[in-house]
Design a protein around this motif. Structure first.
Motif, mmCIF file in Angstrom:
data_model
loop_
_atom_site.group_PDB
_atom_site.id
_atom_site.type_symbol
_atom_site.label_atom_id
_atom_site.label_comp_id
_atom_site.label_asym_id
_atom_site.label_seq_id
_atom_site.Cartn_x
_atom_site.Cartn_y
_atom_site.Cartn_z
ATOM 1 N N ALA A 275 -46.365 34.972 28.020
ATOM 2 C CA ALA A 275 -45.456 35.954 27.798
ATOM 3 C C ALA A 275 -46.222 36.924 26.939
ATOM 4 O O ALA A 275 -47.441 36.643 26.482
ATOM 5 N N ASN A 276 -45.874 37.779 26.840
ATOM 6 C CA ASN A 276 -46.459 38.783 26.050
ATOM 7 C C ASN A 276 -45.950 38.838 24.572
ATOM 8 O O ASN A 276 -44.728 39.980 24.327
ATOM 9 N N ARG A 277 -46.215 38.155 23.633
ATOM 10 C CA ARG A 277 -45.715 38.484 22.728
ATOM 11 C C ARG A 277 -45.420 38.983 21.269
ATOM 12 O O ARG A 277 -45.090 39.497 20.335
ATOM 13 N N ASP A 278 -47.087 39.624 21.934
ATOM 14 C CA ASP A 278 -47.627 41.007 20.864
ATOM 15 C C ASP A 278 -47.531 42.202 21.294
ATOM 16 O O ASP A 278 -48.323 43.062 20.922
ATOM 17 N N ASN A 279 -47.370 42.173 22.186
ATOM 18 C CA ASN A 279 -47.635 43.686 23.294
ATOM 19 C C ASN A 279 -49.269 43.672 23.634
ATOM 20 O O ASN A 279 -49.511 44.699 23.160
ATOM 21 N N ASP A 280 -49.661 42.925 23.569
ATOM 22 C CA ASP A 280 -51.533 43.068 24.015
ATOM 23 C C ASP A 280 -51.525 43.453 24.866
ATOM 24 O O ASP A 280 -50.800 43.010 25.877
ATOM 25 N N PRO A 281 -52.336 44.300 25.122
ATOM 26 C CA PRO A 281 -52.499 45.315 26.293
ATOM 27 C C PRO A 281 -53.287 44.808 27.806
ATOM 28 O O PRO A 281 -53.021 45.205 28.601
ATOM 29 N N ARG A 282 -53.275 43.290 27.150
ATOM 30 C CA ARG A 282 -54.598 42.545 28.207
ATOM 31 C C ARG A 282 -53.261 42.124 29.072
ATOM 32 O O ARG A 282 -53.822 41.370 29.955
ATOM 33 N N GLY A 283 -51.383 41.928 28.376
ATOM 34 C CA GLY A 283 -51.086 41.194 28.850
ATOM 35 C C GLY A 283 -50.189 40.066 28.684
ATOM 36 O O GLY A 283 -50.599 39.677 27.508
ATOM 37 N N ASP A 284 -49.817 39.562 29.227
ATOM 38 C CA ASP A 284 -48.925 37.888 29.166
ATOM 39 C C ASP A 284 -50.198 36.781 29.100
ATOM 40 O O ASP A 284 -51.183 36.871 29.570
#
Length: 626
Positions: A275-284
């Protein structure tokens, strides 16, 4: 002119030849039972060669032993005077298929396949008898003396039953089962490619002994995995203590250093952990603990979290990278400290950066690899809602195995306990789906079906008859699908039946015949054998692939068989019609190998000149006769 031996390899002599290369001083000559000199091992000298101390007598050591082991080893090594006879009528696409179905005892089949398929099989799967006290084990009778070999192995005993019930009351209950499986596995190992794998289904009754035998045959270092397969969802309340819900699949490699297991697709549960817990642009991504075992000074240092908390590795552990590498990971936003920035350091593992697929694991639940009821339904769907075979395996289980083994066109998949034909069915379906044109060799003994069984009532006298009919029906079913663009749509098989040698007794034991018997002999080939029967025995003897295309041409009025264009040419004319003009015409084709019948030459001068003619017109051709 050399003659073909027309029987399977004498593996004992082959093994002695290999040892001679390593330890020439350990090989000597002895007089065999026929009075002729033969190679033999000086075991005392060999023991000394393999020891760095003086060997004075038997030494205690860790090894596997049971009553009958020596006889089982002899059984594996002894040659047999048998052959494979083609049966076009019962085959499917005989002239074009690359698949083989062998009907007969699998020990005999494995012996006959040694020369042709040595080191050529990519994958073996077997589902042998589990030795429950109710199923059958094979009663082999090859452990005979050399003097008995030729007389026994080239004759059929109509009253001999190849299968015996192994009751738990038998004092050799486990030993008999081990003596059955041991020689078959030894022969099977010879057939595997260097990167080949074998998968063996087994249950609790013999899994420990099966693993011990495999450790000896394949080497304990070549053990790959013990898979636990959930075979049923049905709990049996009539079980005495526990209701069994699983079986095992043991996996061994021919050479663990060269074997490869493919990764498997991630299932929905595994994908959901990313999951993308911190809105990282690299995704989940998946959080991985940043600490590791085996404390090292350069991996033990304080970490200050974004919230100001100072972290040290948990007791008995250290960080997974150096401090310099850690700083690089932080700068690249690859370390996560929890929502509040004060949690334990975790490293991000991005879904997009993972290796393709997941490492397979050893727990195969029913929804992943099928279960017993599914297997029964597959058979019923093929046999008009009838179930002619007890306890088949589901094709889904075999498909999972196939997916683990990297394959390419022409790779051979062997199952020498074919049963209902699940393995071949699964392979056909897999080929249609992925476009990899694997080949199968399936072996099943013609074990009689009980007269009160559903199979017998439906017109199937033997287990092999069920197998053959399943392959015909599932082949049509698979063929009805569109399939992959690269699929060659091969759903056929050549049926080859194990039988006594095509050669008459005089070929193997001429010394046993008296003058009166010789008067009645006009040929060294049995009168009921066809030229195609002879061709397949020659292919076996010469190590030629039994699935190669066969064409028949007429040259100067005589039938000539050509295997794979010019890999082998065979003329079995037995009426003295082979003259020098015919030989010259045949030599123009320049076959790699050519074989004639002794009785086919016009006269002795033609036979003498054959090799000279080929040396002149086709020097690369190897010439032999039968």
């Amino acid at each position: 002119m050399d003659k073909l031996k027309m029987h399977s390899l004498n593996l004992a002599q082959e093994n002695i030849a290999r040892l001679r290369e390593l330890f020439p001083g350990c090989v000597t000559e002895a007089r065999g039972e026929d009075g002729n000199a033969t190679l033999a091992i000086d075991f005392d000298q060999l023991r000394q060669e393999l020891s760095d101390v003086v060997v004075e007598g038997p030494q205690e050591r860790y090894h596997l032993n049971w009553p009958g082991k020596r006889e089982a080893l002899l059984t594996a090594n002894a040659p047999i005077a048998k052959t494979l006879r083609p049966c076009r009528r019962e085959s499917v696409d005989f002239d074009t298929t690359k698949n083989l179905f062998i009907e007969g005892d699998n020990l005999e089949a494995l012996k006959l396949l040694q020369e042709t398929y040595l080191g050529k099989v990519k994958l073996i799967y077997i589902d042998p008898p589990y030795n429950t006290g109710r199923d059958f084990v094979y009663e082999d009778d090859f452990a005979s003396s050399a003097a008995e070999y030729f007389s026994k192995s080239s004759q059929v005993d109509e009253e001999r039953n190849r299968l015996v019930l192994n009751s738990e009351a038998n004092g050799r209950f486990h030993s008999d089962w081990m003596s059955m499986i041991f020689p078959r596995l030894k022969l099977a190992r010879n057939l595997l490619k260097d990167d080949g794998l074998i998968f063996i289904s087994i249950d609790d009754n013999e899994v420990a002994r099966m693993r011990s035998i495999c450790d000896e045959v394949f080497g304990s270092e070549n053990f790959v995995a013990c898979i636990v397969w959930q075979k049923t969802l049905t709990r049996r309340n009539d079980a005495r203590l526990f209701s069994s819900a699983h079986e095992y699949v043991l996996v061994y490699a021919r050479d663990i250093g060269k074997a490869k297991i493919e990764r498997v697709e991630a299932d929905e549960k595994q994908r959901a952990t990313y999951a993308n817990r911190d809105n990282d642009p690299r995704g989940d991504w998946l959080p991985i603990p940043f600490h590791a075992p085996n404390i090292r000074p350069n991996l033990t240092y304080p970490i200050t979290t974004p919230g100001g908390r100072v972290l040290m590795p948990p007791a008995g552990r250290c960080w997974s990278t150096t401090q310099e590498k850690f700083k690089e990971l932080v700068a690249d936003n690859r370390i996560y400290f929890g929502k509040d920035g004060n949690g334990m350091a975790q490293r991000k593992k991005f879904w997009a950066e993972r290796e393709d697929g997941m490492v397979p694991w050893t727990w195969w639940p029913f929804d992943y690899a099928g279960e017993n009821r599914e297997a029964t339904k597959e058979l019923k769907d093929l046999f008009d809602d009838e179930n002619p075979f007890d306890a088949p395996k589901p094709t889904k289980l075999i498909r999972r195995i196939l997916n683990l083994v990297a394959a390419q066109d022409g790779d051979i998949f062997l199952d020498f306990f074919a049963g209902s034909g699940t393995s071949a069915h699964a392979l056909m379906a897999a080929n249609a789906e992925d476009g990899i044109n694997r080949r199968f060799i399936a072996v099943q003994v013609a074990e009689s079906c009980s007269e009160d069984s559903e199979a017998h009532r439906k017109g199937f006298p033997t287990i092999s008859a069920i197998t053959l009919e399943r392959l015909r029906r599932c082949g049509k079913e698979v063929l009805s699908s569109s399939g992959h663009d690269d699929w060659k749509r091969d759903v056929g098989f050549r049926l080859l039946q194990i039988d006594t040698s095509n050669m008459a007794d005089v070929f193997y034991s001429p010394d046993a015949l008296n003058q009166g018997t010789l008067m009645g002999l006009t040929d060294n080939i049995k009168p009921d054998r066809t030229p195609e029967d002879l061709l397949f025995q020659v292919m076996l003897d010469w190590g030629v692939d039994l699935a190669l295309p066969i064409a028949k041409q007429t040259i100067q009025g005589k039938d000539v068989y050509f295997v794979d264009s010019n890999a082998l040419a065979a003329c079995f004319d037995g009426h003295g019609g082979v003259d020098e003009d015919f030989v010259k015409e045949l030599a123009k084709v320049q076959p790699l190998r050519v074989v004639f019948r002794d009785a086919g030459f016009k006269d002795s001068s033609v036979k003498i000149n054959v090799e000279q003619i080929f040396k002149l017109l086709s020097p690369a051709t190897e010439v032999k006769c039968i």
